[in-house]
Design a protein around this motif. Structure first.
Motif, short mmCIF file in Angstrom:
data_model
loop_
_atom_site.label_atom_id
_atom_site.label_comp_id
_atom_site.label_asym_id
_atom_site.label_seq_id
_atom_site.Cartn_x
_atom_site.Cartn_y
_atom_site.Cartn_z
N ASP A 203 0.80 -1.23 0.00
CA ASP A 203 0.00 0.00 0.00
C ASP A 203 0.83 1.28 0.00
N GLN A 204 2.15 1.16 -0.07
CA GLN A 204 3.00 2.34 -0.17
C GLN A 204 3.30 2.61 -1.64
N VAL A 205 2.88 3.79 -2.11
CA VAL A 205 3.06 4.16 -3.51
C VAL A 205 4.26 5.10 -3.63
N PHE A 206 5.21 4.73 -4.47
CA PHE A 206 6.41 5.54 -4.65
C PHE A 206 6.26 6.45 -5.86
N ASP A 207 7.12 7.46 -5.94
CA ASP A 207 7.07 8.41 -7.05
C ASP A 207 7.15 7.69 -8.38
N PRO A 208 6.31 8.07 -9.34
CA PRO A 208 6.32 7.40 -10.64
C PRO A 208 7.46 7.87 -11.54
N GLY A 209 7.78 7.03 -12.52
CA GLY A 209 8.81 7.37 -13.49
C GLY A 209 8.32 7.18 -14.91
N TRP A 210 8.90 7.95 -15.83
CA TRP A 210 8.56 7.85 -17.24
C TRP A 210 9.55 6.95 -17.96
N GLY A 211 9.07 6.30 -19.04
CA GLY A 211 9.95 5.48 -19.86
C GLY A 211 9.40 5.34 -21.26
N LYS A 212 10.28 5.02 -22.22
CA LYS A 212 9.86 4.88 -23.61
C LYS A 212 9.17 3.54 -23.87
N SER A 213 9.18 2.67 -22.88
CA SER A 213 8.44 1.42 -22.93
C SER A 213 7.96 1.14 -21.52
N LYS A 214 7.03 0.20 -21.38
CA LYS A 214 6.55 -0.12 -20.04
C LYS A 214 7.67 -0.69 -19.18
N LYS A 215 8.53 -1.50 -19.79
CA LYS A 215 9.65 -2.08 -19.04
C LYS A 215 10.61 -1.00 -18.56
N GLU A 216 10.89 -0.04 -19.43
CA GLU A 216 11.80 1.05 -19.06
C GLU A 216 11.18 1.90 -17.96
N ALA A 217 9.88 2.15 -18.05
CA ALA A 217 9.20 2.93 -17.02
C ALA A 217 9.19 2.20 -15.69
N GLU A 218 9.02 0.88 -15.72
CA GLU A 218 9.05 0.09 -14.49
C GLU A 218 10.44 0.13 -13.86
N GLN A 219 11.48 0.09 -14.70
CA GLN A 219 12.85 0.20 -14.18
C GLN A 219 13.05 1.55 -13.49
N MET A 220 12.54 2.61 -14.11
CA MET A 220 12.68 3.94 -13.52
C MET A 220 11.89 4.04 -12.22
N ALA A 221 10.70 3.44 -12.19
CA ALA A 221 9.89 3.45 -10.97
C ALA A 221 10.60 2.70 -9.85
N ALA A 222 11.21 1.57 -10.19
CA ALA A 222 11.96 0.80 -9.19
C ALA A 222 13.15 1.59 -8.69
N TYR A 223 13.82 2.28 -9.61
CA TYR A 223 14.96 3.12 -9.25
C TYR A 223 14.54 4.20 -8.24
N LEU A 224 13.43 4.88 -8.53
CA LEU A 224 12.94 5.95 -7.65
C LEU A 224 12.54 5.40 -6.28
N ALA A 225 11.99 4.19 -6.26
CA ALA A 225 11.63 3.57 -4.99
C ALA A 225 12.88 3.25 -4.18
N LEU A 226 13.91 2.76 -4.84
CA LEU A 226 15.17 2.44 -4.15
C LEU A 226 15.82 3.70 -3.59
N VAL A 227 15.74 4.79 -4.33
CA VAL A 227 16.26 6.07 -3.85
C VAL A 227 15.48 6.52 -2.62
N ALA A 228 14.15 6.42 -2.69
CA ALA A 228 13.29 6.85 -1.58
C ALA A 228 13.57 6.04 -0.31
N LEU A 229 13.92 4.78 -0.48
CA LEU A 229 14.19 3.92 0.67
C LEU A 229 15.63 4.01 1.15
N GLY A 230 16.44 4.82 0.44
CA GLY A 230 17.83 4.99 0.84
C GLY A 230 18.73 3.83 0.48
N GLU A 231 18.27 3.00 -0.47
CA GLU A 231 19.06 1.82 -0.85
C GLU A 231 20.16 2.17 -1.85
N ILE A 232 19.96 3.19 -2.66
CA ILE A 232 20.97 3.64 -3.62
C ILE A 232 21.02 5.16 -3.62
#
Length: 239
Positions: A203-232
């Motif tokens: 139920d925790q929604v992280f900042d969304p990311g844009w991408g030129k494909s759904k896979k690329e956008a999902e990678q960006m979303a995962a990246y932003l989530a990792l940043v928010a959690l302090g993992e990277i």
């Protein structure tokens, strides 16, 4: 089992390129025989391929573990995924000229190019044959000569980061669940669309990311989530 003159020629050439003389010549013939060139599957290289894949994974894993004591599990896994792969095995097969020594049926043999998957599998079957004929020393020498030099290259150039895989590990560790990705929006014409995706965990929604494909956008979303959690660090933004 009878070994034809053509098979014997290929076997001799194989030994020359490997720099190894097989005590069990029938084992070598089996390692070089694709199912299309075998009387039945049990005398093809399929079983050896299965065994060789396991040997390669074990030896490379052990080598990485000992050689890179400061690397985390995720980093070791990413390096291994590049080294122990069909693409790498195929590259080594081309280097050794396996297409000239593989024993195949008339159908495949008549093709201008032998499929990469057949050549890749032959490397694993040859590795298993080396292990069975010469023990761990012969198998490790083959891996040391042809696979481990690639590790240095991969480490120096880096391995493309899979942020989704990394985020999944974090989510399972911290939230005991698997993340999902929600498509929020898309924009642009059909031939040049962009997608807006957010990662959601427990139920925790992280900042969304844009991408030129759904896979690329999902990678960006995962990246932003990792940043928010302090993992990277945010400076690790993917290209």
């Amino acid at each position: 089992m009878v070994i034809s003159p053509e098979a014997a020629r290929k076997m001799k050439l194989c030994e020359k390129r490997l720099g190894y003389r097989f005590q069990d010549q029938q084992l070598l013939k089996t390692a070089l025989t694709h199912t299309s060139g075998a009387a039945h599957k049990l005398v093809s290289n399929e079983r050896l391929e299965f065994f060789g894949d396991a040997i390669l994974g074990q030896v490379v894993s052990e080598w990485l573990f000992c050689e890179y004591p400061n690397y985390l599990e995720g980093e070791l896994t990413r390096i291994k995924s590049v080294i122990v792969s069909r693409k790498t095995c195929a590259a080594i097969a081309y280097k050794l000229g396996v297409e000239e020594i593989i024993i195949v049926g008339k159908g495949i043999g008549s093709q201008s190019v032998i499929p990469e998957s057949i050549l890749s599998n032959a490397i694993e079957s040859l590795l298993a044959a080396l292990y069975l004929d010469g023990g761990g020393v012969a198998a490790r020498e083959f891996i040391s000569n042809h696979f481990t030099p690639l590790v240095t290259l991969v480490v120096s150039e880096g391995v493309p980061t899979n942020f989704k895989s990394q985020f999944q590990q974090v989510a399972q560790r911290e939230f005991k669940t698997t993340p999902i990705y929600e498509l929020l929006d898309e924009r642009g014409p059909d031939h040049q669309k962009e997608f807006h995706v957010s990662a959601v965990v427990d139920d925790q929604v992280f900042d969304p990311g844009w991408g030129k494909s759904k896979k690329e956008a999902e990678q960006m979303a995962a990246y932003l989530a990792l940043v928010a959690l302090g993992e990277i660090e945010e400076s690790n933004l993917p290209e």
